[in-house]
Structures are given as structure tokens and as C-alpha cells.
Design a protein around this motif. Sequence first.
Motif, mmCIF file in Angstrom:
data_model
loop_
_atom_site.group_PDB
_atom_site.id
_atom_site.type_symbol
_atom_site.label_atom_id
_atom_site.label_comp_id
_atom_site.label_asym_id
_atom_site.label_seq_id
_atom_site.Cartn_x
_atom_site.Cartn_y
_atom_site.Cartn_z
ATOM 1 N N TRP A 47 -47.721 -62.429 -6.164
ATOM 2 C CA TRP A 47 -46.564 -61.477 -6.078
ATOM 3 C C TRP A 47 -47.124 -59.996 -6.187
ATOM 4 O O TRP A 47 -46.418 -59.155 -5.214
ATOM 5 N N ASP A 48 -48.049 -59.725 -6.872
ATOM 6 C CA ASP A 48 -48.414 -58.433 -7.036
ATOM 7 C C ASP A 48 -49.183 -57.951 -5.897
ATOM 8 O O ASP A 48 -49.112 -56.695 -5.133
ATOM 9 N N ALA A 49 -50.203 -58.848 -5.190
ATOM 10 C CA ALA A 49 -50.935 -58.514 -3.947
ATOM 11 C C ALA A 49 -50.030 -58.369 -2.724
ATOM 12 O O ALA A 49 -50.424 -57.449 -2.087
ATOM 13 N N GLU A 50 -48.917 -58.931 -2.757
ATOM 14 C CA GLU A 50 -48.052 -58.965 -1.337
ATOM 15 C C GLU A 50 -47.171 -57.502 -1.431
ATOM 16 O O GLU A 50 -46.533 -57.403 -0.388
ATOM 17 N N GLN A 51 -47.057 -56.904 -2.325
ATOM 18 C CA GLN A 51 -46.076 -55.650 -2.601
ATOM 19 C C GLN A 51 -46.511 -54.610 -1.864
ATOM 20 O O GLN A 51 -47.780 -54.220 -1.648
ATOM 21 N N THR A 52 -45.480 -53.899 -1.292
ATOM 22 C CA THR A 52 -45.650 -52.451 -0.775
ATOM 23 C C THR A 52 -45.286 -51.605 -1.266
ATOM 24 O O THR A 52 -44.253 -51.711 -2.386
ATOM 25 N N HIS A 53 -45.294 -50.192 -1.057
ATOM 26 C CA HIS A 53 -44.372 -49.212 -1.561
ATOM 27 C C HIS A 53 -43.122 -49.050 -1.251
ATOM 28 O O HIS A 53 -41.999 -49.110 -2.310
ATOM 29 N N ARG A 54 -42.700 -49.750 -0.245
ATOM 30 C CA ARG A 54 -41.212 -49.811 0.191
ATOM 31 C C ARG A 54 -40.733 -51.019 -0.565
ATOM 32 O O ARG A 54 -39.578 -50.864 -1.281
ATOM 33 N N SER A 55 -41.172 -52.081 -0.844
ATOM 34 C CA SER A 55 -40.532 -53.542 -1.592
ATOM 35 C C SER A 55 -40.516 -52.830 -3.057
ATOM 36 O O SER A 55 -39.593 -53.671 -3.753
ATOM 37 N N LEU A 56 -41.151 -52.105 -3.585
ATOM 38 C CA LEU A 56 -41.164 -51.895 -4.986
ATOM 39 C C LEU A 56 -40.118 -50.727 -5.294
ATOM 40 O O LEU A 56 -40.022 -50.420 -6.345
ATOM 41 N N ALA A 57 -39.807 -50.215 -4.099
ATOM 42 C CA ALA A 57 -38.784 -48.753 -4.412
ATOM 43 C C ALA A 57 -37.758 -49.172 -4.901
ATOM 44 O O ALA A 57 -37.154 -48.440 -6.096
ATOM 45 N N ARG A 58 -37.278 -50.168 -5.094
ATOM 46 C CA ARG A 58 -35.700 -50.825 -5.867
ATOM 47 C C ARG A 58 -36.004 -50.864 -7.230
ATOM 48 O O ARG A 58 -35.393 -50.641 -8.220
ATOM 49 N N HIS A 59 -37.432 -51.524 -7.592
ATOM 50 C CA HIS A 59 -37.693 -51.572 -8.774
ATOM 51 C C HIS A 59 -37.882 -50.053 -9.584
ATOM 52 O O HIS A 59 -37.433 -50.236 -10.929
ATOM 53 N N LEU A 60 -38.407 -49.243 -9.193
ATOM 54 C CA LEU A 60 -38.433 -47.807 -9.614
ATOM 55 C C LEU A 60 -37.273 -47.384 -9.927
ATOM 56 O O LEU A 60 -36.902 -46.681 -10.970
ATOM 57 N N HIS A 93 -48.187 -48.221 -7.703
ATOM 58 C CA HIS A 93 -48.155 -47.485 -6.568
ATOM 59 C C HIS A 93 -49.666 -47.088 -6.327
ATOM 60 O O HIS A 93 -50.082 -46.820 -5.215
ATOM 61 N N ALA A 94 -50.081 -46.357 -7.342
ATOM 62 C CA ALA A 94 -51.412 -45.702 -7.097
ATOM 63 C C ALA A 94 -52.548 -46.875 -6.997
ATOM 64 O O ALA A 94 -53.389 -46.531 -5.941
ATOM 65 N N GLN A 95 -52.298 -47.997 -7.577
ATOM 66 C CA GLN A 95 -53.407 -48.969 -7.269
ATOM 67 C C GLN A 95 -53.495 -49.661 -5.528
ATOM 68 O O GLN A 95 -54.264 -49.778 -4.975
ATOM 69 N N MET A 96 -52.059 -49.624 -5.269
ATOM 70 C CA MET A 96 -51.984 -50.210 -3.983
ATOM 71 C C MET A 96 -52.720 -48.890 -3.035
ATOM 72 O O MET A 96 -53.101 -49.289 -1.886
ATOM 73 N N ALA A 97 -52.295 -47.655 -3.224
ATOM 74 C CA ALA A 97 -53.075 -46.573 -2.377
ATOM 75 C C ALA A 97 -54.565 -46.670 -2.392
ATOM 76 O O ALA A 97 -55.309 -46.559 -1.550
ATOM 77 N N ALA A 98 -55.105 -46.990 -3.833
ATOM 78 C CA ALA A 98 -56.669 -47.354 -3.853
ATOM 79 C C ALA A 98 -57.148 -48.455 -3.504
ATOM 80 O O ALA A 98 -58.145 -48.143 -2.572
ATOM 81 N N VAL A 105 -55.088 -43.332 -8.918
ATOM 82 C CA VAL A 105 -54.517 -42.779 -10.019
ATOM 83 C C VAL A 105 -55.094 -41.364 -10.694
ATOM 84 O O VAL A 105 -54.108 -40.628 -11.176
ATOM 85 N N ASP A 106 -56.150 -41.312 -10.634
ATOM 86 C CA ASP A 106 -57.027 -40.078 -10.971
ATOM 87 C C ASP A 106 -56.307 -38.947 -10.192
ATOM 88 O O ASP A 106 -56.074 -37.973 -10.672
ATOM 89 N N ASP A 107 -56.245 -39.247 -8.825
ATOM 90 C CA ASP A 107 -55.683 -38.145 -7.849
ATOM 91 C C ASP A 107 -54.293 -37.730 -8.277
ATOM 92 O O ASP A 107 -53.914 -36.642 -8.187
ATOM 93 N N VAL A 108 -53.627 -38.668 -8.474
ATOM 94 C CA VAL A 108 -52.266 -38.441 -8.939
ATOM 95 C C VAL A 108 -52.056 -37.473 -10.398
ATOM 96 O O VAL A 108 -51.463 -36.720 -10.289
ATOM 97 N N ALA A 109 -53.052 -37.994 -11.266
ATOM 98 C CA ALA A 109 -53.156 -37.412 -12.556
ATOM 99 C C ALA A 109 -53.498 -35.930 -12.383
ATOM 100 O O ALA A 109 -52.933 -35.047 -12.943
ATOM 101 N N GLN A 110 -54.484 -35.770 -11.642
ATOM 102 C CA GLN A 110 -55.291 -34.580 -11.318
ATOM 103 C C GLN A 110 -53.997 -33.768 -10.603
ATOM 104 O O GLN A 110 -53.847 -32.605 -11.108
#
Length: 276
Positions: A47-60, A93-98, A105-110
Motif C-alpha cells: 500500500w505504501d509503495a503504490e501511493q502518490t502525492h495526489r492519493s495521499l492528499a486527502r489523508h493530509l 511525501h519526502a520519501q516519495m520524492a527521494a 526530507v533533508d532538503d525539506v528541512a533545510q
Amino acid sequence: MTETSSRSGDLLAHVPEGPVPSSQQGERLLDLVRVMARLRGPGGCPWDAEQTHRSLARHLLEETHELLEAIDADDDDAMRDELGDVLLQVVFHAQMAADEGRWDVDDVAQGLVEKLVYRHPHVFGEVEVAGADEVLVNWEKLKAAGAGQRTAVDDDIPASLPSLARAAKVQRRAAGWGFEWRSADSAVEALREEVDELATATDPDNAEEEVGDVLFATVALARKLGVDAESALRRTVRTFSERYERFVALAAERGLDVETADEATLRRLFREARGS
């Protein structure tokens, strides 16, 4: 070194030195990044592997509202748990981009650290502020300066943002550019004027416009009083709901039909419910 990287280095130089001021020195945050990478990696969770930024939007969105509910209820344990759920969304979201080699996630934090340092010159620089509201006004000034030019006052403010919160953000930005009431008294007077205009509204379209003006003026007054209008209304709605249930119970105890009772009786009973 480019101008951007030089500026980044200057800002990061302001990061306080010494141990991380948390109970476990931020180690559990690192564990979270590792766990998320494992869930998304080979042999991880389908389930985690198939998620996208868009599919996670409602959870956020859902997790954010659950956090707000915990905050409004002053539920400390729930607040901690819901913050964890919101943090999960950030790391997810950061892991999907990575995984796609874009950023991590380091780029996000920086980026966040640089933004916080840049927009708090009263902490990391020589700027002086008179109070919290001035901090927010300066924030908007610095955002405009960073963009290189002034844009429309509502530019990049999400249309999906709740209307009271959106109004407050627009007003805060306008204040950063020099337009706001100078005192709470001025804001009160402006609200009175809008209420007087609403009282003379003669048709639905005009009434809608005037109601909007009253709400906008109310947000402006809330800002001058240091109150978040969105939070205040959520609290009032919750309080009204609790009092209404007491009102209904009292009416039932006394055999009162609320649909046929006169307004004076209803008001008296609701006042009693408020005080019970």
C-alpha cells in the motif's frame, strides 16, 4: 559558489550549536525516516509503495483536521498522536520524492530552516519588533522582498483555505504592505459601520455582500485583538452545540415544544442552558 548557495550558507550559519533540545536528541526523527524508507523500499508495504502525492492528499487534510480537533479540545495525548500523523505525511511525501531522485526530507528541512532564519531577523539579526502581530506583518514584508516584487494581495493563498483564515492571511499581507487599522478602536468603528450597512440591506445579493463585509471587518478586529478568527469560531460552534444539547434536554424535561414555543420562551430557556 552561487549567490543562492552563499545565502543558504549564511542562513544556516545561524543554526544554534550544541545538543538538540529534545528528550532523545532527535534520534527518533531519524528512526522515522528509516522506517518510512523501509516501508517504501523493496519487500516493504504494497500500500505504501503504490501511493502518490495526489492519493495521499486527502489523508493530509484529514489528519490536519483531526489535529485541530485535538487542539480545540485541549487533549494533550491526542494532540501528540495527531502531530505524529501529520509528521508522517511530511516524511511520506519526502520519501516519495527521494525515491524518484528529486529531493528528500533533508532538503525539506533545510529549506524550512533557511526560511525561518530569514523571516526572523528580530531573532537572528538586528531588527526590533513591538509584539507578535508585528512579527507576522514583517513576515509578509520579507516574503514580498524574497519574491523580488509585490504580487496581488491574494496571490498564492489557496482558495480552498477556510474563508476566515483566508481573510486573515490577506489582511496580514496587506498590513505587511502598509494597510491596516492602526488600533483596535479603529477596527471596532469599521465593524460598526459594516453592521449598520447590513441592517439596511434590501435584497439577497446586497445582504450577501454586506454579510461578507461584516465578517471581513470582524476578522480585522480579531487580528487587532490578537485573536485567530477561525479558531474563535470553531470554539463558539463547539460551545453552541454543547449548550444546544442542554437546551433540548431542558425543553424535553418541561414538555416544551421548541417548534411552537414563542421566541421569548426559547431565549429564556437557552440562557438557562448556557448557565447550567
